[in-house]
Write a protein that holds these residues in place. Structure first.
Motif, PDB file in Angstrom:
ATOM      1  N   ALA A  23       3.097   5.184  25.084  1.00  0.00           N
ATOM      2  CA  ALA A  23       4.053   5.677  25.801  1.00  0.00           C
ATOM      3  C   ALA A  23       5.590   5.517  25.638  1.00  0.00           C
ATOM      4  O   ALA A  23       6.561   6.353  25.805  1.00  0.00           O
ATOM      5  CB  ALA A  23       3.046   5.983  26.817  1.00  0.00           C
ATOM      6  N   THR A  24       5.665   4.434  25.481  1.00  0.00           N
ATOM      7  CA  THR A  24       7.247   3.578  26.167  1.00  0.00           C
ATOM      8  C   THR A  24       7.970   3.425  24.563  1.00  0.00           C
ATOM      9  O   THR A  24       8.631   3.274  24.452  1.00  0.00           O
ATOM     10  CB  THR A  24       7.755   2.112  27.044  1.00  0.00           C
ATOM     11  N   GLY A  25       7.064   2.868  23.696  1.00  0.00           N
ATOM     12  CA  GLY A  25       8.216   2.415  22.229  1.00  0.00           C
ATOM     13  C   GLY A  25       8.167   0.994  21.895  1.00  0.00           C
ATOM     14  O   GLY A  25       8.462   0.949  21.776  1.00  0.00           O
ATOM     15  N   TYR A  26       7.195   0.358  23.345  1.00  0.00           N
ATOM     16  CA  TYR A  26       8.321  -1.255  23.501  1.00  0.00           C
ATOM     17  C   TYR A  26       6.994  -1.767  22.196  1.00  0.00           C
ATOM     18  O   TYR A  26       5.506  -1.589  22.544  1.00  0.00           O
ATOM     19  CB  TYR A  26       7.764  -1.890  24.575  1.00  0.00           C
ATOM     20  N   THR A  27       7.315  -3.083  22.093  1.00  0.00           N
ATOM     21  CA  THR A  27       5.962  -4.027  22.053  1.00  0.00           C
ATOM     22  C   THR A  27       4.665  -4.246  22.780  1.00  0.00           C
ATOM     23  O   THR A  27       5.512  -4.382  24.299  1.00  0.00           O
ATOM     24  CB  THR A  27       6.359  -4.715  21.361  1.00  0.00           C
ATOM     25  N   ARG A  28       3.909  -4.888  22.532  1.00  0.00           N
ATOM     26  CA  ARG A  28       2.959  -5.372  22.958  1.00  0.00           C
ATOM     27  C   ARG A  28       3.099  -6.816  23.702  1.00  0.00           C
ATOM     28  O   ARG A  28       3.272  -6.759  25.507  1.00  0.00           O
ATOM     29  CB  ARG A  28       1.770  -5.921  22.333  1.00  0.00           C
ATOM     30  N   GLN A  29       4.213  -7.197  23.351  1.00  0.00           N
ATOM     31  CA  GLN A  29       5.206  -8.410  23.841  1.00  0.00           C
ATOM     32  C   GLN A  29       6.127  -8.090  25.014  1.00  0.00           C
ATOM     33  O   GLN A  29       5.976  -8.740  25.938  1.00  0.00           O
ATOM     34  CB  GLN A  29       6.274  -9.616  22.549  1.00  0.00           C
ATOM     35  N   GLN A  30       7.031  -7.117  24.942  1.00  0.00           N
ATOM     36  CA  GLN A  30       7.947  -6.526  25.685  1.00  0.00           C
ATOM     37  C   GLN A  30       6.825  -5.715  26.934  1.00  0.00           C
ATOM     38  O   GLN A  30       7.316  -6.341  28.332  1.00  0.00           O
ATOM     39  CB  GLN A  30       9.091  -5.400  25.240  1.00  0.00           C
ATOM     40  N   VAL A  31       6.010  -5.509  26.234  1.00  0.00           N
ATOM     41  CA  VAL A  31       5.079  -5.479  27.985  1.00  0.00           C
ATOM     42  C   VAL A  31       4.470  -5.826  28.481  1.00  0.00           C
ATOM     43  O   VAL A  31       4.496  -6.205  30.044  1.00  0.00           O
ATOM     44  CB  VAL A  31       3.692  -3.898  27.064  1.00  0.00           C
ATOM     45  N   ARG A  32       4.272  -7.353  27.852  1.00  0.00           N
ATOM     46  CA  ARG A  32       3.639  -8.563  29.174  1.00  0.00           C
ATOM     47  C   ARG A  32       4.609  -9.162  29.630  1.00  0.00           C
ATOM     48  O   ARG A  32       4.262  -9.857  30.124  1.00  0.00           O
ATOM     49  CB  ARG A  32       3.160  -9.267  27.483  1.00  0.00           C
TER      50      ARG A  32
ATOM     51  N   ILE B  83      -0.111   2.526  26.868  1.00  0.00           N
ATOM     52  CA  ILE B  83       1.243   1.833  27.452  1.00  0.00           C
ATOM     53  C   ILE B  83       2.623   1.444  26.345  1.00  0.00           C
ATOM     54  O   ILE B  83       3.358   2.041  26.644  1.00  0.00           O
ATOM     55  CB  ILE B  83       1.229  -0.021  28.435  1.00  0.00           C
ATOM     56  N   CYS B  84       2.199   0.657  25.180  1.00  0.00           N
ATOM     57  CA  CYS B  84       2.939   0.258  24.393  1.00  0.00           C
ATOM     58  C   CYS B  84       3.263   1.748  23.570  1.00  0.00           C
ATOM     59  O   CYS B  84       4.481   2.692  23.480  1.00  0.00           O
ATOM     60  CB  CYS B  84       2.145  -0.388  23.322  1.00  0.00           C
TER      61      CYS B  84
END
Length: 81
Positions: free
Chosen positions: A47-56, A44-45
């Motif tokens: 694919a989106t470019g988000y950090t793990r923290q943002q995804v959480r 997910i990170c």
């Protein structure tokens, strides 16, 4: 730049902000669904470019929202009224 041109540009900017908010919400739903479907957080990170923290945070917020909707529609909630 004249006033009319500035107003047009400002209007286009506001429209873009509104579209961005809609897309942000759609992406959050997609991230939560991917998590529910078992997609690895790492994927997910990537694919989106988000950090793990943002995804959480996104997944946690989506789960909290769905828990709130479920409890509002649950029989126990109706009995409390």
């Amino acid at each position: 730049m004249d006033k009319r041109s500035l107003a047009q540009l400002a209007g286009r900017f506001r429209d873009a902000e509104a579209r961005t908010e809609i897309l942000r919400q759609e992406l959050a739903v997609a991230i939560a669904q991917a998590d529910a479907d078992g997609v690895a957080q790492k994927d997910i990170c990537e694919a989106t470019g988000y950090t793990r923290q943002q995804v959480r945070r996104i997944v946690k917020a989506a789960n909290a929202d769905s828990d709130g909707e479920q409890s509002a529609n649950s029989p126990q909630h109706d009995e409390a009224r």
